[in-house]
Scaffold this active site. Sequence first.
Site, PDB file in Angstrom:
ATOM      1  NE  ARG A 102      -4.247  -1.859   1.448  1.00 54.83           N
ATOM      2  CZ  ARG A 102      -4.394  -2.875   2.163  1.00 54.83           C
ATOM      3  NH1 ARG A 102      -3.596  -3.062   3.397  1.00 54.83           N
ATOM      4  NH2 ARG A 102      -5.352  -4.081   1.793  1.00 54.83           N
ATOM      5  CE  LYS A 162       1.328  14.520 -14.449  1.00 52.50           C
ATOM      6  NZ  LYS A 162       1.221  15.009 -15.754  1.00 52.50           N
ATOM      7  CD  GLU A 207       9.826  16.496 -21.752  1.00 58.42           C
ATOM      8  OE1 GLU A 207       9.135  17.440 -21.328  1.00 58.42           O
ATOM      9  OE2 GLU A 207       9.356  15.244 -22.267  1.00 58.42           O
ATOM     10  CE  LYS A 210       7.575  17.646 -13.589  1.00 62.71           C
ATOM     11  NZ  LYS A 210       7.471  16.530 -14.214  1.00 62.71           N
ATOM     12  CD  GLU A 244      -1.611  17.221 -15.747  1.00 66.26           C
ATOM     13  OE1 GLU A 244      -0.510  16.535 -15.494  1.00 66.26           O
ATOM     14  OE2 GLU A 244      -2.035  16.958 -17.137  1.00 66.26           O
ATOM     15  NE  ARG A 267       2.583  17.779 -12.841  1.00 73.59           N
ATOM     16  CZ  ARG A 267       3.238  16.469 -11.773  1.00 73.59           C
ATOM     17  NH1 ARG A 267       3.023  16.675 -10.448  1.00 73.59           N
ATOM     18  NH2 ARG A 267       3.999  15.690 -12.182  1.00 73.59           N
ATOM     19  CG  ASN A 311       0.782  17.523 -20.215  1.00 79.21           C
ATOM     20  OD1 ASN A 311       1.609  16.630 -19.797  1.00 79.21           O
ATOM     21  ND2 ASN A 311      -0.250  17.697 -19.334  1.00 79.21           N
ATOM     22  CG  HIS A 358       4.191  16.097 -23.486  1.00 74.86           C
ATOM     23  ND1 HIS A 358       4.918  17.031 -23.622  1.00 74.86           N
ATOM     24  CD2 HIS A 358       4.806  15.090 -22.593  1.00 74.86           C
ATOM     25  CE1 HIS A 358       5.922  16.929 -22.909  1.00 74.86           C
ATOM     26  NE2 HIS A 358       5.956  15.700 -22.201  1.00 74.86           N
ATOM     27  CG  HIS A 398       1.582  11.351 -25.131  1.00 71.25           C
ATOM     28  ND1 HIS A 398       1.005  11.665 -23.960  1.00 71.25           N
ATOM     29  CD2 HIS A 398       3.059  11.184 -24.787  1.00 71.25           C
ATOM     30  CE1 HIS A 398       1.928  11.668 -22.956  1.00 71.25           C
ATOM     31  NE2 HIS A 398       3.240  11.477 -23.371  1.00 71.25           N
ATOM     32  CG  HIS A 454       8.570  11.131 -24.279  1.00 67.96           C
ATOM     33  ND1 HIS A 454       7.172  11.100 -24.311  1.00 67.96           N
ATOM     34  CD2 HIS A 454       8.944  11.968 -23.431  1.00 67.96           C
ATOM     35  CE1 HIS A 454       6.725  12.142 -23.616  1.00 67.96           C
ATOM     36  NE2 HIS A 454       7.919  12.723 -22.847  1.00 67.96           N
TER      37      HIS A 454
HETATM   38  N1  GLY Z   1       5.869  15.418 -17.302  1.00 62.05           N
HETATM   39  C1  GLY Z   1       4.848  16.111 -17.086  1.00 62.05           C
HETATM   40  C2  GLY Z   1       4.360  16.233 -15.578  1.00 62.05           C
HETATM   41  O1  GLY Z   1       5.434  15.870 -14.880  1.00 62.05           O
HETATM   42  O2  GLY Z   1       3.215  16.862 -15.223  1.00 62.05           O
END
Ligand code: GLY
Length: 391
Positions: free
Chosen positions: A135, A157, A199, A241, A251, A255, A259, A262, A266, A280
């Site tokens: 958990r 994430k 990035e 960041k 997010e 946040r 993206n 992205h 993606h 990527h």
């Molecule tokens: N890579 C995007 C984020 O961490 O929100």
Amino acid sequence: MPSIVYSNLAQAGAHRSVAIDLPGREYEILIGGGLLNEAGRAIAQRLGKGKCGVVTDENVAGFHLENLEAALKADGRHKGSIVLPAGESTKCFAQLDRLSQGLLEMGLERGDFVVAFGGGVIGDLAGFAASILRRGVRYVQIPTSLLAQVDSSVGGKTGINTPQGKNLIGTFHQPNLVLADIDLLKTLPEREMRAGYAEVAKYGLLGDADFFAWLEANSASVLAHDTAALMKAVETSVKAKADVVIADEREAGVRGLLNLGHTFGHALEAATGYSQRLLHGEGVAIGMVLAFRLSERLQLCPAGTADRVAAHLKAAGLPTRIADIPAGEGAGSSHFEPDELIRLMGQDKKVKDGRMTFVLARAIGEAFLTQDVDLAEVRGLLSEECGALAG
Ligand code: GLY
């Protein structure tokens, strides 16, 4: 935050420290050269007791696992290491199953922790395993790629890919420490270094025009591993960041700006089967140019901005057009269909009430989020892009 402790380490090795001040989930990102050798001490200072299981991939293991194990064994913390295949396809349920069982078989207890030692794939997968093991156990990120150092290792994430899309299964689970050792980037293949650079450029493009201008003048030094330039690029990116993650951990809003590029990226990754045809960061580079082209098309951003973005990314050795993606085995020149790309964009987890969220820009450094984009314009842009493939 344990500021006295971390400033000792920062001073000792000219390391920099960026704090993620999330109440109850605070942690630091240490940035510098030689941090791998300091890992035992840095972890002991911040995590206290506990043993660990290391998760890495075959490539990283070949170069650096012995050093990390030595650093962890010195104070008797190391319970074992699990070495997974390298590559995006490792971020899947089968490897999560294998990894979770491996960590349990190691005897990892609730007070122990996982060390994610690799690029974005290992960080996301090992972080996910840590978030569900017993958990939830603690974890340390030791990112070994530029992409992971400036983006995926920070912010909590975690997740895996499914046939429906990237990162659609996962959790938010903040690490307890991030050690970004820029010396580890010296063994990174040049193509991956460039992909990670996309990035870095993203932070300039979305919110810091001065940083983007600095990158235009200094990208060659960053990519050549000049220590001062690389430190500035990584630290500026991590600070950017950190600000966003502190403001919006889950997010709900801002946040989403991270993206930038992205949603297009993606879709291109999915269309190329998450293969070596498109890394990527390369998908993000093309996606960021498309986001600026769409912004121009919608008259949100001055003409010429997208060309400036593309010129810089191209100078950094990145693809900037769909036509730059090499054809796959057996695929002809028309291997991307605008409608199929739009369908894949619709699989993005940022879809809300059936509407896609786009990150667009008013200028370099002025990105914003919107759901108010006419898909006919997106289709028009992609038709032009895909049409260029045939030309
Ligand atoms: N890579 C995007 C984020 O961490 O929100």
